[in-house]
Design a protein around this motif. Sequence first.
Motif, mmCIF file in Angstrom:
data_model
loop_
_atom_site.group_PDB
_atom_site.id
_atom_site.type_symbol
_atom_site.label_atom_id
_atom_site.label_comp_id
_atom_site.label_asym_id
_atom_site.label_seq_id
_atom_site.Cartn_x
_atom_site.Cartn_y
_atom_site.Cartn_z
ATOM 1 N N GLN A 167 3.767 46.536 42.023
ATOM 2 C CA GLN A 167 4.622 45.440 42.456
ATOM 3 C C GLN A 167 4.363 44.166 41.646
ATOM 4 O O GLN A 167 5.277 43.384 41.390
ATOM 5 C CB GLN A 167 4.388 45.175 43.954
ATOM 6 C CG GLN A 167 5.578 44.545 44.649
ATOM 7 C CD GLN A 167 5.306 44.367 46.141
ATOM 8 O OE1 GLN A 167 4.275 44.804 46.652
ATOM 9 N NE2 GLN A 167 6.218 43.713 46.823
ATOM 10 N N PHE A 168 3.102 43.944 41.237
ATOM 11 C CA PHE A 168 2.740 42.727 40.507
ATOM 12 C C PHE A 168 1.995 43.099 39.236
ATOM 13 O O PHE A 168 0.805 42.805 39.097
ATOM 14 C CB PHE A 168 1.877 41.818 41.390
ATOM 15 C CG PHE A 168 2.502 41.493 42.721
ATOM 16 C CD1 PHE A 168 3.476 40.508 42.811
ATOM 17 C CD2 PHE A 168 2.122 42.166 43.869
ATOM 18 C CE1 PHE A 168 4.059 40.197 44.031
ATOM 19 C CE2 PHE A 168 2.701 41.854 45.092
ATOM 20 C CZ PHE A 168 3.672 40.878 45.174
ATOM 21 N N PRO A 169 2.681 43.705 38.288
ATOM 22 C CA PRO A 169 1.970 44.207 37.102
ATOM 23 C C PRO A 169 1.358 43.091 36.250
ATOM 24 O O PRO A 169 0.194 43.184 35.859
ATOM 25 C CB PRO A 169 3.070 44.965 36.345
ATOM 26 C CG PRO A 169 4.357 44.406 36.851
ATOM 27 C CD PRO A 169 4.108 44.021 38.270
ATOM 28 N N THR A 170 2.120 42.043 35.976
ATOM 29 C CA THR A 170 1.591 40.985 35.107
ATOM 30 C C THR A 170 0.445 40.253 35.769
ATOM 31 O O THR A 170 -0.566 39.934 35.149
ATOM 32 C CB THR A 170 2.706 39.987 34.763
ATOM 33 O OG1 THR A 170 3.956 40.668 34.660
ATOM 34 C CG2 THR A 170 2.406 39.284 33.473
ATOM 35 N N LEU A 171 0.592 39.986 37.073
ATOM 36 C CA LEU A 171 -0.465 39.316 37.818
ATOM 37 C C LEU A 171 -1.739 40.151 37.815
ATOM 38 O O LEU A 171 -2.846 39.633 37.599
ATOM 39 C CB LEU A 171 0.030 39.070 39.248
ATOM 40 C CG LEU A 171 -0.611 37.981 40.093
ATOM 41 C CD1 LEU A 171 -0.795 36.710 39.296
ATOM 42 C CD2 LEU A 171 0.252 37.714 41.316
ATOM 43 N N ASN A 179 -3.470 40.277 34.316
ATOM 44 C CA ASN A 179 -4.061 39.024 33.831
ATOM 45 C C ASN A 179 -4.902 38.331 34.891
ATOM 46 O O ASN A 179 -5.119 37.123 34.817
ATOM 47 C CB ASN A 179 -2.950 38.075 33.363
ATOM 48 C CG ASN A 179 -2.217 38.614 32.152
ATOM 49 O OD1 ASN A 179 -2.659 38.434 31.028
ATOM 50 N ND2 ASN A 179 -1.103 39.298 32.389
ATOM 51 N N HIS A 228 -7.712 35.922 33.854
ATOM 52 C CA HIS A 228 -7.300 34.680 33.201
ATOM 53 C C HIS A 228 -6.633 33.720 34.170
ATOM 54 O O HIS A 228 -6.511 32.528 33.887
ATOM 55 C CB HIS A 228 -6.334 34.981 32.041
ATOM 56 C CG HIS A 228 -6.934 35.800 30.960
ATOM 57 N ND1 HIS A 228 -6.595 37.113 30.733
ATOM 58 C CD2 HIS A 228 -7.901 35.516 30.051
ATOM 59 C CE1 HIS A 228 -7.303 37.591 29.728
ATOM 60 N NE2 HIS A 228 -8.106 36.648 29.299
ATOM 61 N N VAL A 229 -6.174 34.228 35.284
ATOM 62 C CA VAL A 229 -5.261 33.487 36.131
ATOM 63 C C VAL A 229 -5.942 32.954 37.389
ATOM 64 O O VAL A 229 -5.716 31.818 37.794
ATOM 65 C CB VAL A 229 -4.062 34.400 36.466
ATOM 66 C CG1 VAL A 229 -3.564 34.170 37.863
ATOM 67 C CG2 VAL A 229 -2.943 34.202 35.450
ATOM 68 N N VAL A 283 -4.872 28.682 37.537
ATOM 69 C CA VAL A 283 -3.432 28.527 37.446
ATOM 70 C C VAL A 283 -2.907 27.843 38.710
ATOM 71 O O VAL A 283 -3.407 28.080 39.815
ATOM 72 C CB VAL A 283 -2.803 29.917 37.236
ATOM 73 C CG1 VAL A 283 -1.630 30.151 38.147
ATOM 74 C CG2 VAL A 283 -2.416 30.113 35.782
ATOM 75 N N GLY A 308 -1.394 27.162 41.907
ATOM 76 C CA GLY A 308 -1.092 28.117 42.956
ATOM 77 C C GLY A 308 -2.249 29.041 43.252
ATOM 78 O O GLY A 308 -2.275 29.686 44.289
ATOM 79 N N LEU A 309 -3.217 29.074 42.343
ATOM 80 C CA LEU A 309 -4.405 29.906 42.559
ATOM 81 C C LEU A 309 -5.666 29.116 42.271
ATOM 82 O O LEU A 309 -6.628 29.618 41.702
ATOM 83 C CB LEU A 309 -4.371 31.156 41.667
ATOM 84 C CG LEU A 309 -3.260 32.166 41.928
ATOM 85 C CD1 LEU A 309 -3.361 33.316 40.942
ATOM 86 C CD2 LEU A 309 -3.325 32.675 43.354
#
Lengths: 234, 234
Positions: free
Chosen positions: A183-187, A190, A193-194, A198, A200-201
């Motif tokens: 459902q959240f491949p990019t999240l 990464n 790194h995020v 970032v 929101g996090l």
Amino acid sequence: VGEGKRLVDRQRFGPEVVVDAGLAVLDAAGVPGFTMRAVADRLGTYPATVYWHVGGRSQLLTAIVDRVLAEMVPPGPQVLDWRDWLREVAREYRRVLHAHPNTGQFVASVLTTGVTAPELMEGILNVLARAGFRGPRLASAYNVLVGSVVGWVSVELSAPPSDVEPGWQEGFEASLRDLSPEQFPTLAANRDHVVGNVIGLRWTGGSQVPLDAAFEMALDVWIAGLSVQAEPQG
Amino acid sequence: VGEGKRLVDRQRFGPEVVVDAGLAVLDAAGVPGFTMRAVADRLGTYPATVYWHVGGRSQLLTAIVDRVLAEMVPPGPQVLDWRDWLREVAREYRRVLHAHPNTGQFVASVLTTGVTAPELMEGILNVLARAGFRGPRLASAYNVLVGSVVGWVSVELSAPPSDVEPGWQEGFEASLRDLSPEQFPTLAANRDHVVGNVIGLRWTGGSQVPLDAAFEMALDVWIAGLSVQAEPQG
DNA sequence: ACCTGAACACCGTTCAAGT
DNA sequence: ACCTGAACACCGTTCAAGT
């Protein structure tokens, strides 16, 4: 508390002294601790004295923001390329705001109606005009740049509410670890790194964990984008 | 006021009802009128009921911001070029915030720690990755874009404090008319384009006088600048 | 002109008590 | 579990009075 009032001479305060005390309270105690009564206490007087000199809480905040912005030392307008000049002003703005991070929540509303000296506005407008912006597009370019810089730094400096109970950071990170990669491949790819870096996090404000690399990249983005607008190739 | 309490059945409220009432109070009465007691009054109950359902003022504000952001309808990720997709998300964010302008003062602090659903974050990260950003530069690009959009709209929506006495706008415009063209040449030459339209010379918030042209130009600036970063020519 | 001392109205939050 | 009624501590602001 309450000691030391009723000193010998009376007229010890001017508006500048009161504004200084207000900034000191805001720096030390933060927004929740910034109180008319706390400012009066720091001066060793009664709240009515603060009101007499600066005339109310929102006017005191405006004066404090003006005082902080007065700490800016803008670069001389002649020497630099307009791109480098704008870069320097933006860095200088961020520098003085990081020196007083609790001002970040008020600077936007104070800056809508500029009570501050117009030297800075003239400098930015002049440099943008030199870049080729004219008339209404000059006004828009000004709003693009100033809104981006002021807004971005406000977002960077904004901190999560202090209500958060300890331990939920671990729980939140755990919930991020459980995100389904479908459902959240990019999240998921990464995550390292995020998480924590970032918008929101993040679990802390920009005064404790500044976003230096992102700000420099933002400068490049804003200036390069403005360059395109200054010399349209359409 | 105070009438209509003590209704027949008791469990009329859920958290959603309380959050809806809070948003309604914030929309109608603004930030100064947004009060736990006002929210309770609108529901016909006592403040303690509000506390029982949402647990405090800052948590209510967080829930309100989440609710407003949930009104966003992001574009489908597949159809558009990444530039157009980011443009659409930014416009949609601005649209929902303009529908609830008084949220603007809180959205930045709420967004530092994202309590909201991660779908939007995944979408933006995915699109930026498609544009070519990897690893730490992906995180920075995310912060550049989100910080610019969120911050810029907050600056646009921020209104001057309501303390301003009527009539000082005329006095301020008169003082602008008296600016010496030698000291402020660009400001004087562009006075008609700048007065009332530019950050620092506005007497009203962005909900009454939106900065549409500047926002579209800002979109172009941000996207063009990100394009340069995505494919460095160095 | 500038400060004292106290008051007013209001707000966030909590708590014992009800049902 | 959910709401009532009231209280506590605190804050912005004002005001009469002093010097």
